[in-house]
Design an enzyme around this catalytic site. Structure first.
Site, short mmCIF file in Angstrom:
data_model
loop_
_atom_site.label_atom_id
_atom_site.label_comp_id
_atom_site.label_asym_id
_atom_site.label_seq_id
_atom_site.Cartn_x
_atom_site.Cartn_y
_atom_site.Cartn_z
N SER A 1 -3.63 -6.11 0.67
CA SER A 1 -2.95 -6.04 -0.66
C SER A 1 -2.99 -4.36 -1.25
O SER A 1 -4.06 -3.94 -0.59
CB SER A 1 -3.26 -7.03 -1.79
OG SER A 1 -4.80 -7.09 -1.94
N GLY A 2 -2.42 -4.05 -2.17
CA GLY A 2 -2.80 -2.76 -2.85
C GLY A 2 -1.77 -2.63 -3.98
O GLY A 2 -1.38 -3.54 -4.52
N SER A 3 -1.99 -1.20 -4.73
CA SER A 3 -1.36 -1.26 -5.74
C SER A 3 0.26 -1.34 -5.87
O SER A 3 1.05 -1.84 -6.86
CB SER A 3 -1.56 0.16 -6.33
OG SER A 3 -1.16 1.05 -5.51
N PHE A 4 0.87 -1.20 -4.84
CA PHE A 4 2.26 -1.52 -4.30
C PHE A 4 2.73 -2.93 -4.27
O PHE A 4 3.71 -2.90 -4.61
CB PHE A 4 2.41 -0.88 -3.02
CG PHE A 4 1.76 -1.06 -1.83
CD1 PHE A 4 2.13 -2.29 -1.12
CD2 PHE A 4 0.52 -0.70 -1.36
CE1 PHE A 4 1.42 -2.98 -0.01
CE2 PHE A 4 -0.23 -1.14 -0.36
CZ PHE A 4 0.24 -2.25 0.21
N ASP B 1 -3.64 10.59 3.50
CA ASP B 1 -4.61 9.28 3.27
C ASP B 1 -5.18 8.68 4.41
O ASP B 1 -5.31 7.55 4.55
CB ASP B 1 -3.68 8.04 2.50
CG ASP B 1 -4.41 7.17 1.87
OD1 ASP B 1 -5.76 7.45 1.64
OD2 ASP B 1 -4.02 6.08 1.70
N VAL C 1 0.58 -7.26 1.85
CA VAL C 1 0.95 -7.09 2.88
C VAL C 1 0.97 -8.28 3.74
O VAL C 1 -0.09 -8.94 3.46
CB VAL C 1 -0.01 -6.16 3.97
CG1 VAL C 1 0.64 -5.88 5.15
CG2 VAL C 1 0.40 -4.61 3.15
N LYS D 1 5.22 -5.02 4.46
CA LYS D 1 4.53 -4.52 3.25
C LYS D 1 5.83 -4.76 2.06
O LYS D 1 6.73 -4.02 1.95
CB LYS D 1 4.35 -2.92 3.66
CG LYS D 1 3.82 -2.41 2.37
CD LYS D 1 3.29 -0.71 2.86
CE LYS D 1 2.58 0.07 1.64
NZ LYS D 1 2.22 1.33 2.02
#
EC number: 2.7.11.1
Length: 835
Positions: free
Chosen positions: A471-474, A588, A477, A490
């Site tokens: 997972s992330g700010s977007f 990144d 997954v 994603k």
């Protein structure tokens, strides 16, 4: 005084010249149209003009569908002077026009046939006949750039100074199109170099604007000599035009002392040539004007209350120009025009975020206010630069200004301010900023749908979602299945209300992924583009997980060969990205984004922060993308537009992490680690366990100067060489002092390959053993640099003396015997552990 916010970007003469250019383009199009004859008709005409018998039998009333008579066709289809004479003797009039408005003489000139031109003129054609657009045959010769045709016409009495419908003489046209030879012919026959066009523009104005240096010299040095200070209807002199369009060679030529050019003259808008150079970002021209003519122009304000410095800030894309102007004694960064606005106001109004940050860093006062000159004298509408940025919807600049804000006792308060004494401003996005963001994102999605190959278009119904794997700010997954493949999905959350929206990030990532095809880069399967609520990116599923997970969560121990295989794969993937026709900068690269196959090979993944290096979006290369802990100094400090070499720095940290099994600067928070690397030039310790060939690569890779870092092609070559000689790359063979044998170190670690603390114990034993074996080397080194160390220090005492944690939060032992680390502490007495 004019209102700065209503300053036009185009002048009246610009609009006129645009229409003139369009009219001449139409004339050329009509001339070309007359030459277009159907193939079968063309062959028939070639037969007629190639055979006397066929020519004698043709009807004099013959016409093409475009209205060309036999006389016109003789000029187009290979006729000769005998055909011309015969046709005119039979009564065909040379003055007859085609449907596009041209007589036969114009077509002969356009085809550059001196023989036919001479024959037509000898047979009675009028050299001064006017065709479409008020053009004579001499104008046509000037447009087409035919010096021989022009000379024939002039020898037969053509008026050299005749003007067309827009009051351009042939010399105007030759200067406008850059036909040097035609210009010479016209000057030889006495063309007037100072005749004015419709808006007062002279041939020298046109040549200066277009950058035709040789024609400028011809006009100034030959014939009647052009007036170098002549003004058009808007008071522009030639120096205004060449300064505006950046023709440095012409500027240098005109500024010669013997020409007596007036360098500080203003047009009706109050602009000097220096203003126009700065409004268009022409650094070399501005520099030339200031150095040759002095600083008088620097202090002049135009009717929009702008000096040359303001003008450079309005352009905003050339920081070197702004720096140069600020270096002049006559320029103050906080100079306010008559309406009160500063250079910072100008930069904010036009959305130049890099320049805004530069000005703030160099002392620009964001609390100075401008007044609206359109208001009556009794009213005050004071506006800071933040209000100007907010008004135009530049939300990123508003956020930046808030970050730099210095509170004062009194700040202007109006509709952009919250009630209360703190002067705080409404939060972004601004109304216009929100509209801009939404409009841009919709356009980006539509463009992406059109450009993405059909094989990459997916429907959400084609995808089977399994468990969440990240997972992330977007968003999240998932592992799943698509088109009979195990994939990673994603899934994006659509959010149009933040300055860096998920939609924008999604479009960028898809546009990059769809162009990648390399075994060391994660494979793109497709994307769902139908609706923002269904946005998803599908890539191949890499079963081994991330390098970060392997090293720091599973705490797996890898032998040197396995480490080098991973390092080479990642370097190859990065080399591929950087060597594309449109190079891609990852921005990144860290151990989270290096994924591993079960067989130990690696791929580069996660292109959410990546950009094409040639991107024109000016703030792309100034933000702080990615993870701070692996960030290059030039990215963290935001002091310059960084390049692909920023990826090399991040890779070097990943390589060190892979070789040591430690997180870079694990004892520091990410921001503190990035700050130490950027401002104190601290680097992770290169200990005894890292082979010398690789340690030298690391030192170059995290060089503070980007130009000093190697290309990835060199990195791949060096590491492949190490991989081929892996037995010789062990710590033992790369150090001449007492050392561990390769087997004693690796066998000990591998024999304790169980989970949990056994790994940590093995690592602890390894570093303690390395310390004991290397103590003599350290003592010798310390004596050579003047440090008297106690050979009887224990490992714990050594750890305390270096202020370095023995075991970090992941259970890893930091290498206390790093000579680089110890040396950096001795060189920088101010270094403190900020844990």
């Amino acid at each position: 005084m004019g209102n700065y916010k209503s300053r036009p970007t185009q002048t009246c003469s610009d609009e006129w010249k645009k229409k003139v250019s369009e009219s001449y383009a139409i004339i050329i199009e009509r001339l070309e149209d007359n030459l277009q004859i159907k193939e079968n008709e063309f062959q028939e005409l070639r037969h007629i003009f190639g055979s006397d018998e066929a020519f004698s039998e043709v009807s004099l009333n013959y016409r093409t569908e475009r209205g060309l008579s036999l006389l016109h066709l003789c000029c187009v289809c290979g006729g000769n002077k005998s055909h011309i004479r015969a046709l005119m003797l039979k009564g065909l009039r040379p003055s007859r026009l085609t449907r596009n408005g041209f007589p036969a003489l114009h077509l002969a000139v356009y085809k550059d046939s001196p023989e036919l031109i001479t024959s037509l003129l000898h047979s009675g054609a009028d050299v001064q006949q006017v065709g479409y657009g008020g053009l004579t045959a001499l104008h046509i010769a000037a447009i087409a750039g035919h010096p021989e045709a022009a000379e024939v016409l002039l020898q037969h009495g053509a008026n050299v100074n005749v003007q067309d419908a827009v009051f351009f003489t042939p010399l105007h046209i030759a200067a406008y199109y850059g036909h040097e030879q035609v210009t010479s012919v016209l000057l030889k026959f006495g063309a007037d170099v100072n005749v004015s066009g419709e808006v007062g523009d002279r041939p020298l104005h046109l040549a200066s604007a277009k950058g035709f240096f040789n024609i400028v010299k011809l006009l100034v040095e030959e014939g009647s000599k052009a007036d170098v200070n002549a003004q058009d209807n808007e008071d522009h002199v030639p120096l205004h035009f060449c300064s505006r369009f950046g023709h440095h060679n012409i500027v240098s030529y005109l500024l010669q002392s013997d020409l007596e050019v007036q360098p500080h003259v203003i047009n009706i808008y109050g602009d000097t040539p220096l203003h126009l150079a700065c409004y268009n970002g022409n650094f070399e021209v501005a520099k030339e004007i200031v150095q040759v003519t002095g600083t008088e122009s620097l202090t002049k304000e135009n009717i929009f209350s702008e000096t040359a410095f303001h003008s450079a800030c309005t352009y905003g894309k050339n920081i070197d120009l702004v720096k140069f102007l600020l270096d002049q004694n006559a320029v103050n960064i906080n100079h306010r025009g008559r309406d009160g606005h500063t250079g910072l106001h100008s930069a904010c109004y036009h959305g130049h975020i890099r320049l805004v940050q530069f000005l703030l860093d160099n002392g620009a006062d964001m609390n100075l206010v401008a007044c609206d000159p359109s208001r009556s004298s009794g009213e005050k509408d004071e506006q800071t630069c933040l209000m100007w940025a907010y008004e135009k919807g530049h939300d990123a600049i508003v956020t930046l200004l808030k970050h730099y804000k210095r509170p004062q006792e009194e700040l202007p308060c109006n509709e952009y301010s919250q009630p209360g004494g703190d002067g705080s401003y409404v939060s972004v996005p601004s109304p216009l900023g929100k509209i801009k963001s939404m409009t841009k994102e919709k356009a980006d999605v539509l463009l992406l749908r059109a450009e993405l190959p059909s094989r990459f278009h997916l429907q959400l119904s084609e995808i089977e979602f399994h468990e969440i794997i990240g997972s992330g700010s977007f968003g999240k997954v998932y592992k799943g299945r698509c088109r009979n493949k195990i994939v990673a999905i994603k899934r994006y959350r659509a959010n149009t209300y933040c300055s860096k929206s998920d939609v924008d990030m999604f479009c960028r990532e898809v546009s990059i992924l769809c162009q990648l095809n390399h075994p060391c880069v994660v494979q793109f399967v497709g994307a769902c583009l139908d609706d923002p609520s269904q946005f998803a990116i599908v890539t191949q599923y890499i079963s081994g997980g991330s390098l970060f997970s392997l090293l720091h969560e599973q705490k797996r121990i890898l032998d040197l060969q396995s480490k080098l295989i991973i390092a080479v794969d990642v370097a190859k993937g990065m080399e591929y990205l950087h060597s594309l026709t449109q190079p891609i900068i990852h921005r990144d690269l860290n151990s989270h984004n290096i994924l591993l196959y079960e067989d130990g090979h690696a791929v580069v993944a996660d292109f959410g922060e990546s950009r094409f290096l040639q991107s024109l979006d000016e703030d792309n290369m100034t933000k702080q993308p990615g993870n701070l802990r692996w960030m290059a100094p030039e990215v963290f400090t935001q002091c310059t537009r960084y390049t692909i070499k920023a990826d090399v720095f991040s890779y070097s940290l990943c390589l060190w992490e892979l070789l040591t099994g430690e997180i870079p600067f694990a004892h520091l928070k990410p921001a503190a680690a990035a700050a130490d690397m950027a401002y104190h030039h601290i680097r992770p310790p290169i200990g005894y366990s890292i082979p010398k060939p690789i340690s030298s690569l690391l030192i170059r890779g995290w060089n503070a100067c980007p130009e000093g870092r190697p290309e990835f092609s060199e990195v791949v070559s060096k590491l492949e060489e190490c991989l081929c000689n892996v037995e010789l790359m062990s710590p033992a063979s790369s150090n001449s002092s007492g050392s561990l044998s390769p087997s004693s170190s690796s066998d000990c670690l591998l024999s304790r390959g169980g989970p949990g603390r056994s790994h940590v114990a093995a690592l602890r034993s390894r570093f303690e053993l390395e310390y004991a074996l290397n103590a003599r080397s350290y003592a010798g080194w310390s004596q050579s640099v003047g440090t008297h160390s106690n050979p009887g220090l224990s490992l714990e005492e050594m750890n305390r003396s270096t202020q370095y944690s023995t075991v970090d939060k992941y259970g890893y032992v930091s290498d206390p015997m790093s000579l680089t680390h110890l040396h950096s502490r001795q060189d920088d007495s101010n270094f403190e552990d900020s844990n």
